[in-house]
Design an enzyme around this catalytic site. Structure first.
Site, PDB file in Angstrom:
ATOM      1  N   LYS A 132      -0.144   9.443  12.531  1.00  0.00           N
ATOM      2  CA  LYS A 132       0.983   9.788  13.412  1.00  0.00           C
ATOM      3  C   LYS A 132       0.653  11.027  14.254  1.00  0.00           C
ATOM      4  CE  LYS A 132       4.231   6.896  12.168  1.00  0.00           C
ATOM      5  NZ  LYS A 132       4.722   5.857  13.065  1.00  0.00           N
ATOM      6  N   TYR A 151      -1.962   8.150   6.387  1.00  0.00           N
ATOM      7  CA  TYR A 151      -0.905   7.579   7.247  1.00  0.00           C
ATOM      8  C   TYR A 151      -0.289   8.671   8.123  1.00  0.00           C
ATOM      9  CZ  TYR A 151       3.960   7.085   8.448  1.00  0.00           C
ATOM     10  OH  TYR A 151       5.143   7.166   9.130  1.00  0.00           O
ATOM     11  N   HIS A 152       0.126   9.779   7.488  1.00  0.00           N
ATOM     12  CA  HIS A 152       0.770  10.840   8.275  1.00  0.00           C
ATOM     13  C   HIS A 152      -0.191  11.367   9.343  1.00  0.00           C
ATOM     14  CE1 HIS A 152       3.657  10.929   4.794  1.00  0.00           C
ATOM     15  NE2 HIS A 152       4.507  11.146   5.778  1.00  0.00           N
ATOM     16  N   ARG A 175       0.775  12.312  -5.907  1.00  0.00           N
ATOM     17  CA  ARG A 175       0.414  12.794  -4.568  1.00  0.00           C
ATOM     18  C   ARG A 175      -0.078  14.232  -4.650  1.00  0.00           C
ATOM     19  NH1 ARG A 175       5.089  10.223  -0.645  1.00  0.00           N
ATOM     20  NH2 ARG A 175       5.302   8.277  -1.806  1.00  0.00           N
ATOM     21  N   VAL A 176      -0.738  14.660  -3.616  1.00  0.00           N
ATOM     22  CA  VAL A 176      -1.109  16.070  -3.519  1.00  0.00           C
ATOM     23  C   VAL A 176      -0.106  16.703  -2.552  1.00  0.00           C
ATOM     24  CG1 VAL A 176      -2.902  17.712  -2.871  1.00  0.00           C
ATOM     25  CG2 VAL A 176      -3.528  15.545  -3.963  1.00  0.00           C
ATOM     26  N   THR A 200       6.901  11.053  12.678  1.00  0.00           N
ATOM     27  CA  THR A 200       7.444  11.360  11.353  1.00  0.00           C
ATOM     28  C   THR A 200       7.526  12.865  11.119  1.00  0.00           C
ATOM     29  OG1 THR A 200       7.026  11.159   8.986  1.00  0.00           O
ATOM     30  CG2 THR A 200       5.105  11.014  10.391  1.00  0.00           C
ATOM     31  N   SER A 232      -1.074  12.758   4.288  1.00  0.00           N
ATOM     32  CA  SER A 232      -1.730  11.494   3.889  1.00  0.00           C
ATOM     33  C   SER A 232      -2.464  10.954   5.115  1.00  0.00           C
ATOM     34  CB  SER A 232      -0.702  10.455   3.430  1.00  0.00           C
ATOM     35  OG  SER A 232       0.027   9.952   4.549  1.00  0.00           O
TER      36      SER A 232
HETATM   37  P1  NAD Z   1       8.171  -1.620   8.403  1.00  0.00           P
HETATM   38  O1  NAD Z   1       6.858  -1.781   7.727  1.00  0.00           O
HETATM   39  O2  NAD Z   1       9.371  -2.178   7.728  1.00  0.00           O
HETATM   40  O3  NAD Z   1       8.090  -2.265   9.871  1.00  0.00           O
HETATM   41  C1  NAD Z   1       6.992  -2.134  10.727  1.00  0.00           C
HETATM   42  C2  NAD Z   1       6.860  -3.425  11.511  1.00  0.00           C
HETATM   43  O4  NAD Z   1       5.765  -3.324  12.420  1.00  0.00           O
HETATM   44  C3  NAD Z   1       6.583  -4.635  10.603  1.00  0.00           C
HETATM   45  O5  NAD Z   1       7.450  -5.694  10.892  1.00  0.00           O
HETATM   46  C4  NAD Z   1       5.125  -4.996  10.926  1.00  0.00           C
HETATM   47  O6  NAD Z   1       4.866  -6.382  10.799  1.00  0.00           O
HETATM   48  C5  NAD Z   1       4.991  -4.496  12.361  1.00  0.00           C
HETATM   49  N1  NAD Z   1       3.611  -4.162  12.718  1.00  0.00           N
HETATM   50  C6  NAD Z   1       2.780  -3.309  12.087  1.00  0.00           C
HETATM   51  N2  NAD Z   1       1.572  -3.283  12.704  1.00  0.00           N
HETATM   52  C7  NAD Z   1       1.660  -4.131  13.762  1.00  0.00           C
HETATM   53  C8  NAD Z   1       0.767  -4.532  14.770  1.00  0.00           C
HETATM   54  N3  NAD Z   1      -0.488  -4.073  14.816  1.00  0.00           N
HETATM   55  N4  NAD Z   1       1.188  -5.412  15.711  1.00  0.00           N
HETATM   56  C9  NAD Z   1       2.456  -5.887  15.684  1.00  0.00           C
HETATM   57  N5  NAD Z   1       3.366  -5.555  14.732  1.00  0.00           N
HETATM   58  C10 NAD Z   1       2.955  -4.682  13.778  1.00  0.00           C
HETATM   59  O7  NAD Z   1       8.347  -0.070   8.703  1.00  0.00           O
HETATM   60  P2  NAD Z   1       9.683   0.741   9.073  1.00  0.00           P
HETATM   61  O8  NAD Z   1      10.169   1.408   7.839  1.00  0.00           O
HETATM   62  O9  NAD Z   1      10.599  -0.094   9.852  1.00  0.00           O
HETATM   63  O10 NAD Z   1       9.063   1.885   9.993  1.00  0.00           O
HETATM   64  C11 NAD Z   1       9.002   1.694  11.399  1.00  0.00           C
HETATM   65  C12 NAD Z   1       8.421   2.928  12.056  1.00  0.00           C
HETATM   66  O11 NAD Z   1       9.231   4.061  11.769  1.00  0.00           O
HETATM   67  C13 NAD Z   1       7.012   3.268  11.581  1.00  0.00           C
HETATM   68  O12 NAD Z   1       6.235   3.668  12.688  1.00  0.00           O
HETATM   69  C14 NAD Z   1       7.221   4.431  10.641  1.00  0.00           C
HETATM   70  O13 NAD Z   1       6.107   5.279  10.640  1.00  0.00           O
HETATM   71  C15 NAD Z   1       8.442   5.112  11.219  1.00  0.00           C
HETATM   72  N6  NAD Z   1       9.211   5.817  10.179  1.00  0.00           N
HETATM   73  C16 NAD Z   1       9.772   5.131   9.139  1.00  0.00           C
HETATM   74  C17 NAD Z   1      10.489   5.829   8.161  1.00  0.00           C
HETATM   75  C18 NAD Z   1      11.100   5.145   6.967  1.00  0.00           C
HETATM   76  O14 NAD Z   1      11.616   5.862   6.084  1.00  0.00           O
HETATM   77  N7  NAD Z   1      11.102   3.817   6.881  1.00  0.00           N
HETATM   78  C19 NAD Z   1      10.637   7.214   8.292  1.00  0.00           C
HETATM   79  C20 NAD Z   1      10.038   7.878   9.365  1.00  0.00           C
HETATM   80  C21 NAD Z   1       9.324   7.161  10.313  1.00  0.00           C
HETATM   81  N1  USQ Z   2       8.932  10.571  -4.541  1.00  0.00           N
HETATM   82  C1  USQ Z   2       9.270  10.740  -5.857  1.00  0.00           C
HETATM   83  N2  USQ Z   2       9.453   9.620  -6.614  1.00  0.00           N
HETATM   84  C2  USQ Z   2       9.331   8.363  -6.102  1.00  0.00           C
HETATM   85  C3  USQ Z   2       9.002   8.208  -4.746  1.00  0.00           C
HETATM   86  C4  USQ Z   2       8.799   9.342  -3.999  1.00  0.00           C
HETATM   87  O1  USQ Z   2       9.403  11.851  -6.365  1.00  0.00           O
HETATM   88  O2  USQ Z   2       9.527   7.395  -6.858  1.00  0.00           O
HETATM   89  C5  USQ Z   2       8.749  11.763  -3.682  1.00  0.00           C
HETATM   90  C6  USQ Z   2       7.409  11.832  -2.985  1.00  0.00           C
HETATM   91  O3  USQ Z   2       6.429  12.410  -3.801  1.00  0.00           O
HETATM   92  C7  USQ Z   2       7.748  12.638  -1.743  1.00  0.00           C
HETATM   93  C8  USQ Z   2       9.206  12.272  -1.452  1.00  0.00           C
HETATM   94  O4  USQ Z   2       9.705  11.675  -2.643  1.00  0.00           O
HETATM   95  O5  USQ Z   2       7.692  13.999  -2.032  1.00  0.00           O
HETATM   96  C9  USQ Z   2       9.376  11.290  -0.308  1.00  0.00           C
HETATM   97  O6  USQ Z   2       8.584  10.157  -0.561  1.00  0.00           O
HETATM   98  P1  USQ Z   2       8.887   8.730   0.116  1.00  0.00           P
HETATM   99  O7  USQ Z   2       7.968   7.734  -0.502  1.00  0.00           O
HETATM  100  O8  USQ Z   2      10.339   8.441   0.098  1.00  0.00           O
HETATM  101  O9  USQ Z   2       8.532   9.027   1.640  1.00  0.00           O
HETATM  102  P2  USQ Z   2       7.150   9.257   2.376  1.00  0.00           P
HETATM  103  O10 USQ Z   2       5.985   8.845   1.590  1.00  0.00           O
HETATM  104  O11 USQ Z   2       7.182  10.664   2.886  1.00  0.00           O
HETATM  105  O12 USQ Z   2       7.248   8.238   3.580  1.00  0.00           O
HETATM  106  C10 USQ Z   2       8.488   7.791   4.146  1.00  0.00           C
HETATM  107  C11 USQ Z   2       8.171   6.579   5.029  1.00  0.00           C
HETATM  108  C12 USQ Z   2       7.233   7.015   6.164  1.00  0.00           C
HETATM  109  C13 USQ Z   2       7.855   8.190   6.914  1.00  0.00           C
HETATM  110  C14 USQ Z   2       8.217   9.331   5.970  1.00  0.00           C
HETATM  111  C15 USQ Z   2       9.028  10.401   6.660  1.00  0.00           C
HETATM  112  O13 USQ Z   2       7.553   5.553   4.248  1.00  0.00           O
HETATM  113  O14 USQ Z   2       7.031   5.928   7.050  1.00  0.00           O
HETATM  114  O15 USQ Z   2       6.961   8.637   7.887  1.00  0.00           O
HETATM  115  O16 USQ Z   2       9.069   8.815   4.926  1.00  0.00           O
HETATM  116  S1  USQ Z   2       8.585  12.027   6.116  1.00  0.00           S
HETATM  117  O17 USQ Z   2       8.669  12.079   4.665  1.00  0.00           O
HETATM  118  O18 USQ Z   2       9.492  12.942   6.732  1.00  0.00           O
HETATM  119  O19 USQ Z   2       7.204  12.217   6.537  1.00  0.00           O
END
Ligand code: NAD
Ligand code: USQ
Length: 424
Positions: free
Chosen positions: A185, A181-182, A326-327, A144, A179
Site C-alpha cells: 500500500k 501487504y501494508h 505478528r511482530v 490503509t 507487513s
Molecule cells: P476483499 O478481499 O473482500 O475484496 C477485494 C476484491 O478485489 C476481491 O473481490 C478480489 O477478487 C478483487 N481483486 C483482487 N485482486 C484483483 C485483481 N488483480 N484484479 C481484479 N480483481 C481483483 O477485500 P476488502 O476487505 O473488500 O478490501 C478492499 C480494499 O480495501 C483493499 O484494497 C484493502 O486493502 C482496503 N482495506 C480494507 C480494510 C478491511 O478491513 N477490510 C481496511 C482497510 C483497507
Molecule cells: N488481532 C488479534 N486477534 C485476532 C486478530 C487480530 O489480537 O484474532 C490483532 C492484530 O494482531 C492487530 C489487530 O488485531 O494488532 C488488527 O488486526 P486485523 O487482522 O483485524 O487487521 P489488519 O491485519 O491490520 O488488516 C485489516 C485489513 C487490511 C487493512 C487493515 C487496516 O485486513 O486490509 O489494511 O485492517 S489497518 O489495521 O489500519 O492497517
C-alpha cells in the site's frame, strides 16, 4: 456520476457498489474473483453464504435496483484494465481490487511476492490507463492506516509540516508499515503521488482503518445480496472474528497483551466515505489523503466489549491471550487525526452495543458454517515460511500463480476481452 468499482465482488467493494447504485450513480464493477480463489486455496469460507456474481446482480435488478454492469478480468492485465476505462469512461474509479490480508502476505515468499505484484502492478496499470484514456477521471484508492505504523507522535492525514535545520516543508507522513501487504500500500501511495505530480492526475488515497460489520441498508434488502463476513485467521478482521468466536463459545483470540490500538469503522461508513470522496474530487494534479476511520480501540477493549455484548445474549465469552504471531507493539502511543471526512459530511456510526448485538446475531444465525479450526493463528511473522496448506490439499497449490482455472470460469471472458453486460 459514472463510478467504476474495481474489486466490486469483495467485502467493501460489493457494499459500495450497491450503495452508490442506490444513490443514483451509474455503477460498473470489475473483478477477477481472485478472492474466492484465495479462500479456496486456504480452505476457508466466509461465514455468510455469498452468492455468485450473476445471482447477486439478478437479485439487485429483481428488487428494482439500477443495472450494474459487470466486467470480469484482472487489473494486472493492462489490456483488460485499459478496456474497462475506455469502454465505461468513468468520472471516478474506486480501487479496492487488491490482496488485502496482512497474514496472507506473510505466509511465505510466494505469497509476499504475489501480494506486492498484484497490488502494485494493478495500481500502476490503472494509473497508466487513466493517463492514456481518461486523465480527468478521479482515482479513489483504498489505502490503509497501517501504512503509518504506530509512531510515537500524532498521525496526520497524509502529510506533516516539518521544520528541519531552520527550513520548513510539508512532506508525506513517514511510513512504517507492518507487513508485506501494508508495504504494498505504501508503494501504491508513492506511485499515485508521483503520477499526480507528473501527469496532473487527480487522486484521493483513503487510508482506511479496520472495517467491521457486514450489513448495509442495501445488502439487507435481499438474502441473495448478502455480504462477506470473514472470520478465519487470514482474512477475518479482528472484531468480526471475535463475534464469530463468541457465537460458538470459542475463547476470543487476543494476540499478546492486546494493547495494539488501531482505527476502526463500520462498513456503513466505508461506503459513505467513498461517496463523499467521489462527490468532491481532488483537483487536477492533487493527491490528497484522508484517514478513513471513526474510532480508536485497543484489541483488549474490543474483546471486553464483545464479552459484555455476549453476556446480554446469554453467551459465556472467555478471553485468551495467545503469543502474538505478528511482530507489532503490544502497548504503544496511538493518536491519528481523522477529521477531513467528517468535515465533508460523514456522520459516523459509532460502535454501539446494538451493532455488536446484531453482529453476534448474524454469527449465531450462520454458526453451522463456522469451522473452529480456522480461529487459531498459523502464520508467524518471524518465519520466512509458514505451512498453511489445508489438510488434504497437494503442496503444489501453494501459490495463486499455480492455479490455472478461475473458479467462476462460466462468467470470465477471454483475457483482456472487455466486459459482459448484466441484463435486466
Ligand atoms: P476483499 O478481499 O473482500 O475484496 C477485494 C476484491 O478485489 C476481491 O473481490 C478480489 O477478487 C478483487 N481483486 C483482487 N485482486 C484483483 C485483481 N488483480 N484484479 C481484479 N480483481 C481483483 O477485500 P476488502 O476487505 O473488500 O478490501 C478492499 C480494499 O480495501 C483493499 O484494497 C484493502 O486493502 C482496503 N482495506 C480494507 C480494510 C478491511 O478491513 N477490510 C481496511 C482497510 C483497507
Ligand atoms: N488481532 C488479534 N486477534 C485476532 C486478530 C487480530 O489480537 O484474532 C490483532 C492484530 O494482531 C492487530 C489487530 O488485531 O494488532 C488488527 O488486526 P486485523 O487482522 O483485524 O487487521 P489488519 O491485519 O491490520 O488488516 C485489516 C485489513 C487490511 C487493512 C487493515 C487496516 O485486513 O486490509 O489494511 O485492517 S489497518 O489495521 O489500519 O492497517
Amino acid at each position: 456520476m459514472k463510478v467504476c468499482v474495481l474489486g466490486g465482488d469483495g467485502y467493501c467493494g460489493w457494499a459500495t457498489a450497491l450503495y452508490l447504485s442506490r444513490r443514483g450513480h451509474q455503477v460498473a464493477i470489475a473483478d477477477n474473483f481472485a478472492r474466492r480463489l484465495w479462500d479456496h486455496e486456504l480452505g476457508v469460507q466466509t461465514l455468510t453464504p455469498v452468492r455468485p456474481m450473476p445471482e447477486r446482480l439478478r437479485a439487485w435488478r429483481r428488487i428494482g435496483g439500477e443495472n450494474i454492469e459487470f466486467m470480469a478480468g484482472d487489473v494486472t492485465d493492462y489490456e483488460f484494465m485499459s478496456s474497462v476505462i475506455r469502454s465505461f469512461s468513468p468520472d471516478a474509479v474506486v480501487h479496492f481490487a487488491e490482496q488485502r490480508a496482512a497474514p496472507y502476505s506473510m505466509i511465505d515468499r510466494k505469497h509476499a511476492v504475489f501480494t506486492q505484484v498484484n497490488n502494485v502492478v494493478g495500481t500502476l496499470n490503472l494509473l497508466f490507463a487513466l493517463r492514456e484514456f481518461r486523465p480527468d477521471c478521479h482515482l479513489v484508492k483504498l489505502g490503509t492506516m497501517g501504512e503509518y505504523g504506530t509512531p510515537n507522535i500524532d498521525i496526520e492525514e497524509g502529510y506533516i509540516a516539518i521544520e528541519h535545520n531552520g527550513r520548513k516543508d510539508v512532506l508525506p507522513f513517514p511510513k512504517q508499515p507492518g507487513s508485506f501487504y501494508h508495504l504494498s500500500k505504501v508503494h501504491d501511495s508513492h506511485n499515485i503521488m508521483f503520477a499526480c505530480k507528473i501527469w496532473g492526475l487527480r487522486a484521493t488515497d483513503l487510508n482506511q482503518g479496520v472495517v467491521y460489520g457486514t450489513m448495509t441498508e442495501e445488502v439487507a434488502l435481499d438474502d441473495a445480496l448478502i455480504n462477506r463476513f470473514d472470520y478465519d485467521e487470514i482474512f477475518g478482521t479482528v472484531l468480526n472474528r471475535f463475534c464469530a468466536q463468541a457465537a460458538v463459545g470459542h475463547p476470543l483470540t487476543v494476540y499478546g497483551r492486546g494493547g495494539q490500538t488501531r482505527g476502526y469503522l463500520d462498513i456503513r461508513d466505508t461506503v459513505r466515505c467513498v461517496e463523499l470522496a467521489c462527490l468532491k474530487p481532488a483537483r487536477a494534479g492533487e493527491c490528497r489523503v484522508f484517514n478513513q476511520f471513526t474510532e480508536q480501540f485497543s484489541v483488549l477493549e474490543l474483546a471486553h466489549m464483545v464479552q459484555a455484548a455476549g453476556r446480554n445474549l446469554n453467551l459465556h465469552v472467555e478471553i485468551d491471550h495467545l503469543p502474538d504471531p505478528r511482530v507489532e507493539a503490544e502497548e504503544h502511543y496511538y493518536n491519528a487525526r481523522h477529521s477531513k471526512l467528517v468535515e465533508m459530511g460523514l456522520k459516523p456510526h459509532l460502535l454501539s452495543e446494538s451493532l455488536l448485538d446484531s453482529l453476534l446475531n448474524i454469527a449465531i444465525r450462520y454458526q453451522d458454517r463456522i469451522d473452529r479450526s480456522l480461529f487459531m493463528p498459523r502464520v508467524n511473522w518471524r518465519n520466512a515460511r509458514n505451512d498453511r496448506q489445508p489438510k488434504g490439499m497437494p503442496h503444489a497449490a501453494g501459490s495463486p500463480y499455480e492455479y490455472e482455472a478461475p473458479l467462476e470460469a462460466s462468467v470470465v471472458p477471454a483475457k483482456g476481452n472487455g466486459s459482459f453486460k448484466q441484463g435486466g
